[in-house]
Design a protein around this motif. Structure first.
Motif, PDB file in Angstrom:
ATOM      1  N   UNK A  78       0.832  -1.206   0.000  1.00 22.55           N
ATOM      2  CA  UNK A  78       0.000   0.000   0.000  1.00 22.55           C
ATOM      3  C   UNK A  78       0.872   1.263   0.000  1.00 22.55           C
ATOM      4  N   UNK A  79       1.881   1.314   0.863  1.00 28.24           N
ATOM      5  CA  UNK A  79       2.746   2.502   0.947  1.00 28.24           C
ATOM      6  C   UNK A  79       3.499   2.747  -0.359  1.00 28.24           C
ATOM      7  N   UNK A  80       3.936   1.665  -1.011  1.00 25.89           N
ATOM      8  CA  UNK A  80       4.635   1.806  -2.288  1.00 25.89           C
ATOM      9  C   UNK A  80       3.678   2.331  -3.352  1.00 25.89           C
ATOM     10  N   UNK A  81       2.430   1.898  -3.308  1.00 25.63           N
ATOM     11  CA  UNK A  81       1.430   2.388  -4.245  1.00 25.63           C
ATOM     12  C   UNK A  81       1.179   3.883  -4.044  1.00 25.63           C
ATOM     13  N   UNK A  86       0.342   5.556  -7.746  1.00 31.19           N
ATOM     14  CA  UNK A  86      -0.658   4.623  -8.262  1.00 31.19           C
ATOM     15  C   UNK A  86      -1.974   4.753  -7.514  1.00 31.19           C
ATOM     16  N   UNK A  87      -1.900   5.008  -6.213  1.00 30.58           N
ATOM     17  CA  UNK A  87      -3.113   5.145  -5.416  1.00 30.58           C
ATOM     18  C   UNK A  87      -3.909   6.379  -5.832  1.00 30.58           C
ATOM     19  N   UNK A  88      -3.213   7.453  -6.239  1.00 29.92           N
ATOM     20  CA  UNK A  88      -3.910   8.651  -6.724  1.00 29.92           C
ATOM     21  C   UNK A  88      -4.716   8.333  -7.985  1.00 29.92           C
ATOM     22  N   UNK A  89      -4.121   7.547  -8.862  1.00 29.24           N
ATOM     23  CA  UNK A  89      -4.820   7.146 -10.087  1.00 29.24           C
ATOM     24  C   UNK A  89      -6.053   6.316  -9.770  1.00 29.24           C
ATOM     25  N   UNK A 112     -14.206  -0.416  -2.429  1.00 32.36           N
ATOM     26  CA  UNK A 112     -12.776  -0.134  -2.347  1.00 32.36           C
ATOM     27  C   UNK A 112     -12.264  -0.284  -0.913  1.00 32.36           C
ATOM     28  N   UNK A 113     -13.084   0.131   0.060  1.00 37.48           N
ATOM     29  CA  UNK A 113     -12.688  -0.048   1.461  1.00 37.48           C
ATOM     30  C   UNK A 113     -12.497  -1.512   1.805  1.00 37.48           C
ATOM     31  N   UNK A 114     -13.425  -2.357   1.307  1.00 40.70           N
ATOM     32  CA  UNK A 114     -13.267  -3.793   1.536  1.00 40.70           C
ATOM     33  C   UNK A 114     -12.008  -4.333   0.880  1.00 40.70           C
ATOM     34  N   UNK A 115     -11.711  -3.822  -0.313  1.00 39.39           N
ATOM     35  CA  UNK A 115     -10.501  -4.250  -1.017  1.00 39.39           C
ATOM     36  C   UNK A 115      -9.248  -3.868  -0.224  1.00 39.39           C
ATOM     37  N   UNK A 116      -9.218  -2.624   0.281  1.00 35.90           N
ATOM     38  CA  UNK A 116      -8.069  -2.183   1.087  1.00 35.90           C
ATOM     39  C   UNK A 116      -7.947  -3.008   2.363  1.00 35.90           C
ATOM     40  N   UNK A 117      -9.082  -3.270   3.004  1.00 43.23           N
ATOM     41  CA  UNK A 117      -9.061  -4.052   4.235  1.00 43.23           C
ATOM     42  C   UNK A 117      -8.532  -5.453   3.962  1.00 43.23           C
ATOM     43  N   UNK A 118      -9.020  -6.074   2.895  1.00 40.82           N
ATOM     44  CA  UNK A 118      -8.616  -7.453   2.603  1.00 40.82           C
ATOM     45  C   UNK A 118      -7.171  -7.544   2.136  1.00 40.82           C
ATOM     46  N   UNK A 119      -6.657  -6.469   1.540  1.00 36.13           N
ATOM     47  CA  UNK A 119      -5.279  -6.472   1.073  1.00 36.13           C
ATOM     48  C   UNK A 119      -4.285  -6.059   2.167  1.00 36.13           C
ATOM     49  N   UNK A 120      -4.640  -5.054   2.950  1.00 34.42           N
ATOM     50  CA  UNK A 120      -3.664  -4.543   3.916  1.00 34.42           C
ATOM     51  C   UNK A 120      -4.163  -4.561   5.353  1.00 34.42           C
ATOM     52  N   UNK A 351       9.667   2.804  -9.712  1.00 34.45           N
ATOM     53  CA  UNK A 351      10.414   2.925  -8.453  1.00 34.45           C
ATOM     54  C   UNK A 351      11.764   2.233  -8.583  1.00 34.45           C
ATOM     55  N   UNK A 352      12.789   2.821  -7.985  1.00 32.24           N
ATOM     56  CA  UNK A 352      14.115   2.206  -7.983  1.00 32.24           C
ATOM     57  C   UNK A 352      14.261   1.305  -6.759  1.00 32.24           C
ATOM     58  N   UNK A 353      15.347   0.553  -6.730  1.00 32.74           N
ATOM     59  CA  UNK A 353      15.624  -0.292  -5.571  1.00 32.74           C
ATOM     60  C   UNK A 353      15.740   0.563  -4.316  1.00 32.74           C
ATOM     61  N   UNK A 354      16.435   1.694  -4.431  1.00 33.07           N
ATOM     62  CA  UNK A 354      16.575   2.582  -3.271  1.00 33.07           C
ATOM     63  C   UNK A 354      15.233   3.128  -2.810  1.00 33.07           C
ATOM     64  N   UNK A 355      14.365   3.453  -3.780  1.00 38.11           N
ATOM     65  CA  UNK A 355      13.017   3.927  -3.427  1.00 38.11           C
ATOM     66  C   UNK A 355      12.278   2.877  -2.606  1.00 38.11           C
ATOM     67  N   UNK A 356      12.323   1.639  -3.092  1.00 36.06           N
ATOM     68  CA  UNK A 356      11.589   0.570  -2.412  1.00 36.06           C
ATOM     69  C   UNK A 356      12.181   0.261  -1.038  1.00 36.06           C
TER      70      UNK A 356
END
Length: 516
Positions: A78-81, A86-89, A112-120, A351-356
């Motif tokens: 989620x944080x990487x998104x 990507x989350x803004x899109x 979408x709330x259910x999707x976020x809950x089930x994913x994170x 995203x780069x390796x350093x970003x992640x």
């Protein structure tokens, strides 16, 4: 027996006092509970120092792998998104579906709330959902309230079914069976919830005018796939499948049967920006890959599942009576699959390796108190289980309630999520107690699984009145001093819901035992 019962109950009593009375952070309260359980196991239940230590160590190990690994991977995704925009899109795409506030409430808070809950999990659904709704002009208190209602029905599926898989692991039942039973138990409330959300939003039954069909689509769209996925694919995909189908059906319905009512028209609709297919696909890619990986490595694809499942290590940790091997499954575990999907998607999104690594570092730092909480509470549960403390509590509780016990079983699960703010922790605290209590009243193995699943269903209802969930929503929309107002509303929903749930468990037990 009375002395042993109150001794066994001491860690739970401490948690109630520490979290509600003293208002200590969960990680401090749970650390205290572990210390108390260790002392009681040794001094009241006769455990040796070695057995007590290794019982706690097995619990801590279980917390780290797979539970904390799932939490890190899910929140990192989620944080990487968010970092890659990507989350803004995704938010733009959702807000463009309809100009009717009621449809947007269902799409964002329920789908979408259910999707976020089930994913994170861990509050992201309430925080993101409430802030998104408030940003389009919906009353902040209404935004928080509808997100709490939606989240209550989906909490047991959080972080790729973590509460359900943890409950199954601690009680020894099949994850698919626990997921299926919990979903069936919640079914009436799941179908009611979209309607209740709209009534809550509009503060009147009149708000349902024109949206009854889409409410039914939202409820059935979640329930039917969740039952099917839970039965065939296990706890990890039950909620994810339900959320994806529900969200998709709401979007399709809104496009083919537009809902337009001047009273609920979004006042300021931003000029619609065209989002290309490639941009949309990149934004959704991490979640698409997670879903694909979970399916490909599930028992639906036996060759892949059997091959990858060989990557495991079994070791002996607990040294006392009833000890078994603890198995680390390295690849076919949600944490590894989620992390793999997140990294692949991160590269695709630029995203780069350093970003992640930076995002991962921030994720871990912010979640340290949660990690301590999970390690100490699961270690506590293991000590209480191996020492006989849970069996003692179950025996005494059944003696007091008799065959009526199934009726109060969801209330016990709700108490766990109210106290700790977590459906996972509720299962850790009371899952084994529920199964042992069902055994004590003579339930067969299917019946024991049914009552154990009631802990997860009850924990969902308990999330309605969880102070932590309310605080997350209030913080997300930036208002103060409304916690008591929201709690009063939540209690009015909680009380009838928990009674309904008790009736479902009580009257459903003999049906389940005779049918299966």
């Amino acid at each position: 027996m009375d002395t042993l019962f109150f001794a066994a109950l001491a860690p739970i009593i401490w948690l109630i006092i520490a979290l509600i009375g003293l208002k200590l952070p969960a990680f401090q309260a749970c650390t205290g509970a572990l210390i108390i359980s260790l002392l009681i196991a040794i001094n009241f239940f006769g455990m040796t120092y070695q057995d007590t230590f290794t019982a706690a160590l097995e619990g801590a190990t279980m917390a780290v792998w797979p539970i904390i690994w799932v939490i890190i991977s899910a929140i990192f995704t989620y944080n990487l998104s968010v970092f890659t925009k990507g989350m803004d899109t995704i938010k733009e795409m959702l807000n463009s579906v309809s100009t009717d506030q009621r449809v947007i409430v269902l799409l964002i808070a329920w789908g979408f709330g259910g999707f976020l809950e089930c994913m994170s999990g861990f509050g992201t659904a309430v925080a993101i959902g409430a802030s998104m709704l408030a940003s389009i002009g919906i009353n902040p208190i209404a935004a928080i309230s509808v997100c709490l209602l939606a989240n209550a029905m989906q909490s047991s599926y959080g972080s790729i079914g973590l509460p359900l898989t943890t409950l199954a692991q601690l009680t020894g039942f099949e994850g698919a069976q626990i997921a299926t039973f919990a979903t069936v138990q919640l079914a009436p409330l799941v179908l009611i919830m979209p309607f209740l959300m709209i009534v809550t939003f509009g503060q009147s039954l009149k708000a349902l005018k024109g949206v009854v069909a889409v409410c039914l689509v939202a409820g059935l769209g979640f329930l039917v796939p969740a039952i099917g996925a839970g039965y065939f694919m296990g706890a990890g995909l039950a909620g994810v499948a339900g959320a994806i189908f529900s969200m998709s059906l709401i979007i399709v319905y809104a496009k083919f049967f537009p809902v337009k009512d001047p009273e609920y028209q979004i006042q300021s609709v931003a000029e619609e920006t065209k989002i290309s297919f490639d941009k949309g696909l990149k934004a959704w890619l991490p979640f698409i890959l997670i879903f694909v990986f979970l399916i490909l490595t599930s028992k639906l694809v036996p060759p892949v599942n059997e091959f990858l499942s060989q990557a495991k290590t079994s070791i002996a940790i607990y040294t006392g009576e009833g000890a078994g091997l603890y198995t680390f499954v390295w690849i076919v575990t949600p944490g590894t699959l989620i992390m793999t999907a997140a990294v692949i998607s991160g590269f695709v999104q630029g995203a780069t390796v350093n970003d992640m690594l930076s995002v991962l570092s921030r994720t871990i730092k912010t979640m340290i108190p949660t990690f301590i909480t999970m390690i100490t509470i699961i270690a506590t549960a293991r000590v209480m289980g191996y020492s006989g403390m849970i069996t003692t509590m179950a025996t005494t509780t059944v003696a007091a309630t008799g065959a009526f016990y199934p009726f109060i079983s969801p209330l016990i699960g709700a108490a766990g999520s109210f106290i700790t703010g977590s459906a996972t922790t509720s299962g850790v605290l009371f899952g084994k107690l529920q199964a042992d209590s069902a055994l004590a009243i003579g339930a067969n193995e299917i019946g024991q699984s049914w009552v154990a699943a009631a802990n997860a269903a009850g924990a969902c209802v308990g999330k309605l009145i969880s102070p932590q969930s309310i605080a997350i929503g209030v913080a997300a929309v930036g208002i103060r001093g409304v916690e008591s107002q929201i709690m009063n509303f939540a209690l009015k929903v909680f009380l009838p819901f928990i009674i309904i749930m008790g009736c479902i468990i009580y009257f459903g037990l003999p049906v389940v035992e005779n049918m299966l």
